[in-house]
Design a protein around this motif. Sequence first.
Motif, PDB file in Angstrom:
ATOM      1  N   THR A   7      31.375  21.990  83.653  1.00 13.60           N
ATOM      2  CA  THR A   7      31.915  22.773  84.768  1.00 13.60           C
ATOM      3  C   THR A   7      31.840  24.272  84.531  1.00 13.60           C
ATOM      4  O   THR A   7      31.952  25.049  85.453  1.00 13.60           O
ATOM      5  CB  THR A   7      33.398  22.435  84.999  1.00 13.60           C
ATOM      6  OG1 THR A   7      34.095  22.660  83.766  1.00 13.60           O
ATOM      7  CG2 THR A   7      33.563  20.995  85.424  1.00 13.60           C
ATOM      8  N   GLY A  51      34.141  25.890  83.097  1.00 14.99           N
ATOM      9  CA  GLY A  51      35.487  26.424  83.279  1.00 14.99           C
ATOM     10  C   GLY A  51      36.082  26.055  84.617  1.00 14.99           C
ATOM     11  O   GLY A  51      35.394  26.012  85.631  1.00 14.99           O
ATOM     12  N   THR A  52      37.350  25.761  84.612  1.00 14.12           N
ATOM     13  CA  THR A  52      38.025  25.392  85.853  1.00 14.12           C
ATOM     14  C   THR A  52      39.215  26.304  86.110  1.00 14.12           C
ATOM     15  O   THR A  52      39.656  26.466  87.236  1.00 14.12           O
ATOM     16  CB  THR A  52      38.557  23.954  85.768  1.00 14.12           C
ATOM     17  OG1 THR A  52      39.235  23.812  84.517  1.00 14.12           O
ATOM     18  CG2 THR A  52      37.423  22.957  85.838  1.00 14.12           C
ATOM     19  N   GLN A  53      39.738  26.900  85.036  1.00 14.00           N
ATOM     20  CA  GLN A  53      40.963  27.674  85.152  1.00 14.00           C
ATOM     21  C   GLN A  53      40.604  29.147  85.234  1.00 14.00           C
ATOM     22  O   GLN A  53      40.189  29.752  84.260  1.00 14.00           O
ATOM     23  CB  GLN A  53      41.820  27.411  83.897  1.00 14.00           C
ATOM     24  CG  GLN A  53      43.225  27.952  83.966  1.00 14.00           C
ATOM     25  CD  GLN A  53      44.015  27.283  85.072  1.00 14.00           C
ATOM     26  OE1 GLN A  53      44.058  26.059  85.137  1.00 14.00           O
ATOM     27  NE2 GLN A  53      44.603  28.074  85.946  1.00 14.00           N
ATOM     28  N   SER A  54      40.767  29.743  86.411  1.00 10.77           N
ATOM     29  CA  SER A  54      40.450  31.173  86.462  1.00 10.77           C
ATOM     30  C   SER A  54      41.675  31.984  86.048  1.00 10.77           C
ATOM     31  O   SER A  54      42.791  31.476  85.999  1.00 10.77           O
ATOM     32  CB  SER A  54      39.984  31.574  87.860  1.00 10.77           C
ATOM     33  OG  SER A  54      40.961  31.233  88.788  1.00 10.77           O
ATOM     34  N   GLN A  55      41.413  33.233  85.750  1.00 10.10           N
ATOM     35  CA  GLN A  55      42.466  34.109  85.244  1.00 10.10           C
ATOM     36  C   GLN A  55      43.612  34.225  86.257  1.00 10.10           C
ATOM     37  O   GLN A  55      43.389  34.406  87.442  1.00 10.10           O
ATOM     38  CB  GLN A  55      41.865  35.480  84.969  1.00 10.10           C
ATOM     39  CG  GLN A  55      42.825  36.487  84.393  1.00 10.10           C
ATOM     40  CD  GLN A  55      42.082  37.758  83.987  1.00 10.10           C
ATOM     41  OE1 GLN A  55      41.319  37.757  83.042  1.00 10.10           O
ATOM     42  NE2 GLN A  55      42.302  38.825  84.718  1.00 10.10           N
ATOM     43  N   GLY A  56      44.823  34.113  85.782  1.00 10.71           N
ATOM     44  CA  GLY A  56      45.952  34.208  86.694  1.00 10.71           C
ATOM     45  C   GLY A  56      46.970  35.210  86.194  1.00 10.71           C
ATOM     46  O   GLY A  56      46.711  35.946  85.236  1.00 10.71           O
ATOM     47  N   GLN A  83      45.257  34.434  80.561  1.00 12.91           N
ATOM     48  CA  GLN A  83      43.814  34.306  80.362  1.00 12.91           C
ATOM     49  C   GLN A  83      43.312  32.984  80.924  1.00 12.91           C
ATOM     50  O   GLN A  83      43.901  31.933  80.694  1.00 12.91           O
ATOM     51  CB  GLN A  83      43.485  34.365  78.865  1.00 12.91           C
ATOM     52  CG  GLN A  83      43.968  35.618  78.184  1.00 12.91           C
ATOM     53  CD  GLN A  83      43.229  36.848  78.625  1.00 12.91           C
ATOM     54  OE1 GLN A  83      42.115  36.757  79.098  1.00 12.91           O
ATOM     55  NE2 GLN A  83      43.848  38.009  78.493  1.00 12.91           N
ATOM     56  N   GLY A  84      42.213  33.065  81.663  1.00 15.20           N
ATOM     57  CA  GLY A  84      41.599  31.845  82.170  1.00 15.20           C
ATOM     58  C   GLY A  84      40.387  31.482  81.330  1.00 15.20           C
ATOM     59  O   GLY A  84      40.209  31.995  80.234  1.00 15.20           O
ATOM     60  N   ASP A  85      39.580  30.591  81.858  1.00 16.94           N
ATOM     61  CA  ASP A  85      38.342  30.235  81.155  1.00 16.94           C
ATOM     62  C   ASP A  85      37.327  31.348  81.349  1.00 16.94           C
ATOM     63  O   ASP A  85      37.217  31.916  82.426  1.00 16.94           O
ATOM     64  CB  ASP A  85      37.789  28.921  81.713  1.00 16.94           C
ATOM     65  CG  ASP A  85      38.724  27.756  81.413  1.00 16.94           C
ATOM     66  OD1 ASP A  85      39.402  27.801  80.383  1.00 16.94           O
ATOM     67  OD2 ASP A  85      38.774  26.817  82.229  1.00 16.94           O
ATOM     68  N   SER A  95      33.623  31.742  81.651  1.00 19.16           N
ATOM     69  CA  SER A  95      32.429  30.900  81.831  1.00 19.16           C
ATOM     70  C   SER A  95      31.291  31.291  80.908  1.00 19.16           C
ATOM     71  O   SER A  95      30.579  30.434  80.384  1.00 19.16           O
ATOM     72  CB  SER A  95      31.946  31.005  83.279  1.00 19.16           C
ATOM     73  OG  SER A  95      32.960  30.648  84.158  1.00 19.16           O
TER      74      SER A  95
END
Lengths: 408, 470, 284
Positions: free
Chosen positions: B86, B88-93, B107-109, B111
Amino acid sequence: MKKLLALLLAAAMVLGLAACGNTNDAPADDNAGEEKTVVTLKVWAAQDDQDMTKGMIDEFIAANPDKEWDITLAVVGEPDAKTKYLEDPAAAADVFAFANDQLRDLVAAGALYKVTRNAEDVIARNGEGAVGAATLDGQLYAYPMTADNGYFMYYDSSVFTAEDVQTLDGMLAAAEAAGKKVFMDVSNGWYIASFFLGNGGTLAIDANGNQTCDFNNANGLATAEAIKAFTAHPAFITGDDTVLTAGIQDGTIAAGVSGTWNADAISTSLGENYAATKLPTFTVAGAQVQMSSFGGYKQIGVNSQTKFPVEAMDLADWLTNEANQVKRFETRALGPSNVNAAASEAVKSNVALAALSLQSQFAVSQNDVLGAYWTPAEAFGTTMEAKDYSTDLQTLLDTMVAQITAAQ
Amino acid sequence: MEKENMLKNFVAGIKSVGKSIANGFSSFFSNFVKGDIITKISYFIMGFGCLARKQIVKGLLYLGVQIAYIYYMIQTGSYYIMMLTTLGTQSQGEVWDEELQIFKVVQGDNSMLLLLFGVISVCITIGFLMVYVMNTKTAYKNQCLLKEGKKLPSFKQDWKDLWDKNYHITVLALPIGMTFLFTVLPLIFMILMAFTNYDKNHQPPGNLFTWVGLENFQKVFGGNPMWGETFSRLFVWTIIWAIFATFLNYLFGMLLAILINRKGVKLKKMWRTIFIITIAIPQFVSLLLMSKLLHDQGALNNLLLDLGWISSYIPFLTNATYAKIVVIVINLWVGIPYSMLITSGILMNIPADLYEASHIDGANAVQQFFYITLPYMLHVTTPYMITQFVGNINNFNVIYLLTGGGPLSLDLYQAGSSDLLVTWLYKLTVNEQNYALASTIGILIFIICATLSLITYNKTSAVQEEDTFS
Amino acid sequence: MKNSKTKRTVANVVSHVFLTILSIIWLLPVVWLLMQSFRETPTGAFPKAIIPTTWTLSNYTRLFTETDLFNFPRWFMNTLVVAIASCILTTILTLLTAYAFSRLRFKARKPLMNVILILGMFPGFMSMIAVYHILKAIGLAQSLLSLVLVYSGGAAMGYYVAKGFFDTIPASIDEAAMLDGATKNQIFWQITMPLSKPIVIYTVLTSFISPWVDFIFVSVIMKDNYQNYTVALGLYQMLARENIDAYFTRFCAGAVLIAIPITLLFIKMQKYYVSGITAGGAKG
């Protein structure tokens, strides 16, 4: 046997890479329990601002003795901040200065911490334009640092009268009579916009987040004709900053559109005849139209990847406070965005800053300009400068607008 | 055997690789069936086949690899390989921190890093599987050797072989390892990027990018007319440039070498040294200097204006046609000394009796050049010219430093009239952060280069007489 | 007879005149560079006068005295260290690879050679991003060591010229040594190497020079770490938009300073360079 060596190699590689995988996710704040935290920060400032910024940082450290500071300073100029940042956000500075046209891209890339601590004070103490340039969708993203990143007209008062500089035609005529040139970097989206925007053109962002641009309507066409006439004039000269300062120095250029960063060089060369004012009016279909400009600001942002957001914000706040803005003006003649600092007599009597503030009433915000605008606009300017009229203006404008507004 | 061409080589190579893989598979399973208990165990515990048969060092090495690999996979490897699907699925929030009064960034993934480390993990896994298969083979081979009553090679013997019989492994291990780490891995990463949507709107760390299949290629070939148009125009110019840059340099360099090598010319060494000086000045210096010299307000225009030869400056670098001519001419300045050096050595190798014979036959200098010198040189230097041609297609320095690709044109997307594909690629990454498009172009450039060289290698007879040694 | 003699004299004169003209064309930019490096005012890149009106040595001295922002001496040392280290590593790697492909016979030889040839055809920029992150993962980001690795990492791909050279050494020499019981390792070090002086010097020379002239890879690796810049990147930085006015003449002075040693090296090693590349470069 060959296996042996391959084995050794593989083992070494696996171990090495396993080790590096670990360092990657190392937790950030494992020293939270200690009494005095060492705060490690990196700051980016322009080449010429290094000494000054160093002084400000030293004072900041002295003013905050409750923490152990380790602040390093590296050279990255405001115009390059975005590019350098995106190369490796994790290795970029925690606190960095950038020009306001990069704000949208930086925010889109998730590069900036929102300014929330002390935000009301930041908003209150800085000019409206400066705050607006650091704000996107109602949220403040950066600390305004200077309000001098725009452009206006420098001129040699021995060549032009105060009346000449009111109109572009007047300037060109006077320059031609004196055998000198009027400089403007038309092949640059930043400068060429002053014609289009002055004559009612607009750049905006639609609901889908795409750029809209109406430079190819009837008004735009008339503007393009004016640009064509200007660039075709014998007294017109183009180039970059180096050409301008060299030309002013050797006396071939008598006036030029540029910003405060060239004030030193130009005032030294012109001496007593050094003068500056707002941009002139230009002739569109027989009528005089005031040239607009992009209002430019520099601001300081806090890297979203920083391990010490609070401290980084405090430092950014410090670097842009009133005292330091005054200092910036005094050491490098950078125009303050701080209301009080800007109101001082010294700032008002600065020739370049006064001209900039005259021009600022005609300036337009850059917040609604996307990256897609610059290259096509520059290409149009290049075509005009090269006096390449093989394609008619309307087609050129249509192509330019099509490229600017193309969905990303 | 000697004169086989590269294309055949390739096909043969692919065939043999396929065959050995197939063979490997079948023997992998049959060895397991035929293996004794020790061999069978070493299919699960690497190195067991060596340890149990007293090849201690080798056995420990195998075992070490297995342990290290398992450790790595548990630590990070499996995670990265999983994320490869994928990117990464978790974007920065962000979460509001009341006490500090800030939106704390979560911190998110990332890519890009996921892709890179995913590739690394896959490579490590492939490497591990190779070692694993090797391990099973060794185990089975040991079993057979013992059955035949032979002695197993001791560690000392293996070590000795590495300096003689298997010297190629010793010698190549480091170069190939470095090439893998610094060229192959990054290349795989780059190639994969062409199949993602990594551009300005999907910029880590704030955003994720993901796989989009062949979309970028499809856009270049018609899906996005602006990209397609720019690509084809720059492609044509790149080829024109490469042809001029390669052949003109070669031809003039050779003529210069012939001139200096002429019998009557005195001070040969001095002439050669003069041209060598220009090689020794770093290219970025001489090219940047030239760009200042040829600038609209540069020294050359100033000089010509002062002399009254021209009435207004010549747009050497700002007119599309002039700029193209200028880069080719300046490249002659840069390149002729090189080709002079290279050709002058080879020229001296041409057998003198060829010239004497032709002289007796009444051939003049021009005829000699076209009937003796040129064919001989072309014959000998074809591989060199192919390398030069490919090098010129990828010639970044001359264009970037001299014109910066300019002048910009509205007919092109983010490119100027003198831009080569490779400088366009560079601009796309630096100005536009459009890595996906840039990688796509990188792959296309590669396909062009590889095809061209394959064709030329095919058509030339001057290939590899090296197999005389064996 | 007399006729052909005059004809030859005329041809000789014409050749010399032509060579002189060409030399002037080739040397003019060099002379201009030299003159600019001694120019006092103006410091910018576009002087009106083609020959400086005022002359000075200060462009050179200031390179070594004003080191706050542009630390030329340090960059010079950085480059020297990197150049020496990477030329040793590169030379070893290149010669080993070339030797293996030229002298040793093994199953994967042909495919490997083809693969390496093909690898060289990819444009290198894009992979630099990955190289940077790999080096960062190993913990070498922005260090001089990482620079050495980057410059020698691709050494194997430059095996071409050296292999061509090794191919010209008669096989019978190796065979004779093998009959005497020498191992391949011994043959390489004791027989092949001493015969290969030109190619060794050629490889050393080219790999020593590359850190002095590259400004792209080093900028990707070093980013904002000014202390670890090399001369080339430092000089390139002097011509950045905000610096060019003040630093153009110093850029010229710095360029002269790195051109001098390289020129001397080239002149000194010319013979080997030519025989190295002609023996190797011309062959497959």
